[in-house]
Scaffold this motif. Structure first.
Motif, PDB file in Angstrom:
ATOM      1  N   ALA A 112       0.547  -1.040   0.209  1.00 22.59           N
ATOM      2  CA  ALA A 112       0.154  -0.274   0.224  1.00 22.59           C
ATOM      3  C   ALA A 112       0.892   1.455  -0.468  1.00 22.59           C
ATOM      4  CB  ALA A 112      -0.732  -0.198   1.182  1.00 22.59           C
ATOM      5  N   ASP A 113       0.251   2.259  -1.547  1.00 16.67           N
ATOM      6  CA  ASP A 113       0.835   3.717  -0.934  1.00 16.67           C
ATOM      7  C   ASP A 113       3.028   3.408  -0.960  1.00 16.67           C
ATOM      8  OD1 ASP A 113       1.985   6.037  -0.177  1.00 16.67           O
ATOM      9  OD2 ASP A 113       1.411   6.394   1.658  1.00 16.67           O
ATOM     10  N   PRO A 168       6.167  -0.311   0.853  1.00 16.72           N
ATOM     11  CA  PRO A 168       5.360   0.513   1.976  1.00 16.72           C
ATOM     12  C   PRO A 168       6.167   1.878   1.974  1.00 16.72           C
ATOM     13  CG  PRO A 168       4.844  -1.931   2.752  1.00 16.72           C
ATOM     14  CD  PRO A 168       6.303  -1.921   1.240  1.00 16.72           C
ATOM     15  N   ALA A 177      -7.994   1.989  -1.069  1.00 14.39           N
ATOM     16  CA  ALA A 177      -6.932   2.214  -0.939  1.00 14.39           C
ATOM     17  C   ALA A 177      -6.127   1.573  -2.283  1.00 14.39           C
ATOM     18  CB  ALA A 177      -6.416   1.224   0.354  1.00 14.39           C
ATOM     19  N   GLY A 233      -2.940   0.525  -4.678  1.00 16.68           N
ATOM     20  CA  GLY A 233      -1.561   0.160  -3.689  1.00 16.68           C
ATOM     21  C   GLY A 233      -1.264  -0.908  -5.157  1.00 16.68           C
TER      22      GLY A 233
END
Length: 489
Positions: A333-334, A375, A444, A446
């Motif tokens: 994620a991110d 991440p 989210a 990613g």
RNA sequence: GCUCCCGUAGUCUAGUCCGGUCAAGGAUUCGGGGCCUUCGACCCCGUAACGCGGGUUCGAAUCCCGCCGGGAGCACCA
């Protein structure tokens, strides 16, 4: 409590038990309704009996409107819950069945037509005061009842009330209303009927006519037991015994059916499968297995105590079921791109097991460095330190990175596993965009490993160090991301 | 306020009907340790409960009374 420990049903005969489910079509079935489903279903299974679904779709009220769309939604919920009914009834089809019974009750002097305005009726009930009509003799009541049916009275102008005891210590039990008039358009039967039964009377009849041998209902309906029994006694008949369960609340699920209804209708929610509804459908979307829901709800037994349970308890049941068969995948994620200098050429791909403990789930070839996605959160946490790219290699993160940095440089250290933080990674080459919906309704974005290209809708996967997800939409030929719904850790 | 129901560890539950085998069992959470290249799984260890006060009894989580706390119902909703 193990499933087999539910108490036996009183006087139950193998093969002859008939149970009933009576949802009101005002919303999808949610996690709180699961108790009703599985308790009834469990006893059906145990006694090899039958389970009837009876839509309690009388005319309702302004606050509780029947919505046709919900019939199919509920049927679908029952299907995915693994508790399909043996037979389906609609209360709205049965209205004519109730009138002859009403006549009998009237003839026996058990009811009268009351023409008090609703507020007056309520006030009299509270005070234990009789209204003038209470003295009616059966012929008069019969006459007024025919007038109700015939259209002499308008909505709210007359009701048929049960004659109980105005001195009954329970104010809730005093001369309840049996039938009332409504000319509201019913979505299934239109304006075919204008005199509608209330729940208690309709069930006093249907718990006889439809033949349930046991009634298992929530404890919010205990007063209705008394009503039904009062009517049966008057009629000189015997009905099935009643069993109750207490109220179940799931801590994380603020189950406001009316709010869910509004949000679904307004489009604020993504239909009844929106995770925020905590509907059966939304749980299945998140990869919660019906068997987990079943064990979860049955573990509370048939207790009358009201309980509040954390969702984690449900997740624990589910984890136990899906963990052994769920392939592992990498998701970041991110993501921040990390270019590793000095990365060895012979480590551009690596073969990884799909499950750490289950070799039968096979292996996959994963594309690795020298460029990775990691991440952002982990990079920030371990800035300047050594980390282990899980299952792959050790690297040293740079001493500092700009807060907006999209690419950072790291340094290759060595290969052997060491006891340093192990972080999941995705090789930049072939990486797939992922859109993950969480239980709060947030998306989210990613990036996931290339193997996600092969993921099919409904597949359940575990994103390592993140949690279990269910795939909603595959990776399309273009640039569409793989869409998944988060289940739980 | 009235009626009914419920009250065992952080949470859920077994036991309460038919008092002793319950110095209270299980699950989950939490804490500690082990193992596996996941914050997942598995293994080991641990913390932790009979709401309170009386009574009956040789003996009460279990029976009786009172109190306290929580929930549901008191709709011409379901």
């Amino acid at each position: 409590m193990a499933v087999g420990e539910l108490p036996p049903l009183p006087n139950a005969e193998m093969g002859k038990v008939v149970l009933r489910l009576a949802p009101f079509p005002s919303g999808a079935l949610h996690i709180g309704n699961a108790r009703m489903l599985y308790l009834n279903d469990e006893y059906r299974r145990r006694y090899k009996g039958r389970l009837l679904l009876v839509f309690d779709d009388t005319i309702g009220s302004e606050e509780k409107r029947v919505d046709v769309e919900l019939f199919d939604v509920i049927l679908h919920d029952l299907e995915i819950a693994g508790t399909p009914p043996d037979e389906v009834f609609y209360k709205s089809d049965r209205i004519p069945h109730f009138y002859p019974w009403a006549r009998r009750v009237i003839e026996l002097g058990g009811a009268y037509v009351c023409i008090c305005p609703a507020e007056v009726l309520r006030e009299n009930r509270r005070a234990g005061r009789a209204c003038p009509e209470r003295a009616q003799d059966p012929p008069t009541t019969l006459d007024l009842w025919e007038k109700m049916l015939g259209g002499t009275f308008g909505p709210g102008e007359a009701v048929l009330r049960l004659r109980t005891d105005l001195a009954d210590p329970d104010p809730a039990f005093r001369d309840r209303v049996l039938f009332r008039i409504s000319d509201v358009e019913h979505p299934r039967v239109g304006q075919k009927y204008r005199v509608w039964p209330l729940l208690e009377f309709s069930w006093a009849v249907d718990d006889i006519e439809l033949g349930p041998t046991h009634v298992i209902r929530g404890k919010d309906l205990v007063m209705e037991d008394r009503m039904e029994q009062h009517i049966w006694k008057l009629l000189g008949i015997h009905g099935p015994p009643f069993l109750h369960w207490g109220m179940l609340r799931v801590k994380e699920a603020a189950i406001h059916k009316s709010k869910a209804y509004r949000e679904v209708k307004s489009g604020e929610y993504d239909g009844w499968a929106d995770p925020r509804t905590w509907s059966i459908d939304s749980l299945e979307r998140r990869g919660i297995q019906p068997e987990a829901l079943r064990r979860f709800t049955l573990s509370f037994g048939l207790s009358l105590a009201d309980i509040e349970v954390p969702a984690e308890t449900l997740y624990a049941e589910n984890r136990q079921i899906i963990d052994p068969t769920t392939p592992r995948r990498a998701f970041v994620a991110d993501p921040v791109r990390v270019d590793v200098t000095g990365y060895p050429d012979d480590r551009r791909t690596v073969e990884l097991a799909n499950h750490p403990d289950r070799t039968e789930l096979g292996k996959r070839i994963v594309t690795a460095g020298p460029s990775f996605y990691l991440p952002r959160e982990e990079i920030v946490r371990h800035i300047g330190g050594e980390i282990r790219l899980k299952d792959l290699a050790n690297i040293r993160l740079p001493a500092e990175i700009a807060s907006e940095a999209t690419i950072v440089r790291a340094e290759f250290l060595d290969l052997p596993n060491r006891r340093i933080p192990r972080i999941q990674w995705v090789g930049a080459e072939g990486a797939v965009d992922v859109d993950m919906l969480d239980p709060e309704g947030q998306h989210a974005t990613g990036i996931g490993e290339a193997a996600l290209r092969d993921a099919a809708p409904r597949d359940i996967l575990q994103f390592e160090r993140v949690g279990f997800v269910r795939v909603e939409a595959s990776h399309m030929a273009g640039n569409a991301p793989v869409r998944v719904c988060f289940g739980h850790r």
